[in-house]
Write a protein that holds these residues in place. Structure first.
Motif, short mmCIF file in Angstrom:
data_model
loop_
_atom_site.label_atom_id
_atom_site.label_comp_id
_atom_site.label_asym_id
_atom_site.label_seq_id
_atom_site.Cartn_x
_atom_site.Cartn_y
_atom_site.Cartn_z
N LYS A 276 33.88 -16.00 -14.75
CA LYS A 276 34.16 -16.94 -15.04
C LYS A 276 35.36 -16.67 -12.87
N ASP B 26 32.49 -16.38 -4.54
CA ASP B 26 31.80 -17.88 -3.96
C ASP B 26 33.10 -18.21 -2.23
N ASN C 68 33.42 -15.24 -10.70
CA ASN C 68 32.50 -15.35 -9.84
C ASN C 68 33.13 -16.36 -8.75
N GLN C 69 34.32 -17.10 -8.85
CA GLN C 69 35.17 -17.92 -7.88
C GLN C 69 35.37 -16.57 -6.30
N THR C 70 36.05 -15.57 -6.30
CA THR C 70 36.36 -14.67 -5.47
C THR C 70 35.21 -14.48 -4.78
#
Length: 201
Positions: A135, A142, A138-140
């Motif tokens: 999680k 994005d 994936n933020q990084t």
């Protein structure tokens, strides 16, 4: 009309070219995704016994290794967030260490001591450690995909002789996963590592 063209040309001339290229961005994205996917392949099918196995009482389990990686994802994201909001200091690139230094350091065989704030608790069970890491990673990904920040002009806010720019922080971020993938594979080679057929649910 000529006046506005002259003004626009003047402004463009005053805007420095970005040091962080699209090639740099793609290199960062490729390695962030690669290490995420390699960690997933190494751990997604582990049984509870395999997640919890310790080579010795003083060594981390695979679950604890992945929790540690997730904690560092938070730390890296905070460092980039703070560094990205600071004043650009592209001149620091003249005296800072090259990218290769950071890639080599993070993968050196010498043991690194984890600071207390990134030591795993061991409270997260099995695959939830992977979900935790994924999680955050994936933020990084994005963020790196869309940011307009010049990551080679922004530097960390630490008082060191050779501070890292944000691109180099990302080298540490994905390189750190490579380092611990090596550790996970070593754990799996231990003679007492539980085989899947004998692991309990």
């Amino acid at each position: 009309m000529l006046f506005f063209l002259l003004i626009s040309s003047s402004l463009l001339a005053q805007t420095p070219a970005k040091l962080w290229t699209e090639t740099d961005r793609q290199y960062t994205l490729d390695n962030l995704k690669r290490t995420r996917d390699e960690l997933t392949r190494e751990t997604e099918n582990l049984t509870p016994a395999q997640w919890a196995f310790h080579e010795s009482p003083d060594r981390w389990s695979i679950g604890e290794v992945v929790e540690h990686l997730a904690l560092w994802e938070i730390i890296w994201a905070r460092e980039v967030s703070m560094g990205s909001r600071s004043k650009p200091q592209s001149e620091l690139n003249q005296t800072s260490k090259p990218d290769g230094y950071y890639a080599e350091w993070i993968m050196e065989p010498t043991p690194h001591k984890s600071p207390d704030f990134s030591r795993p608790t061991g409270f997260i069970e099995g695959k939830n450690n992977l979900l935790f890491f994924t999680k955050l990673r994936n933020q990084t990904i994005d963020f790196v995909s869309t940011t307009t920040t010049d990551m080679r002009a922004q530097f960390e806010l630490t008082g060191t002789d050779s501070p890292r720019n944000m691109h180099q922080v990302y080298i540490f971020q994905w390189g750190h996963v490579d380092r611990h993938l090596r550790q996970i594979r070593k754990i799996k080679q231990h003679p007492n590592y539980p085989p899947a057929s004998l692991s309990t649910k």
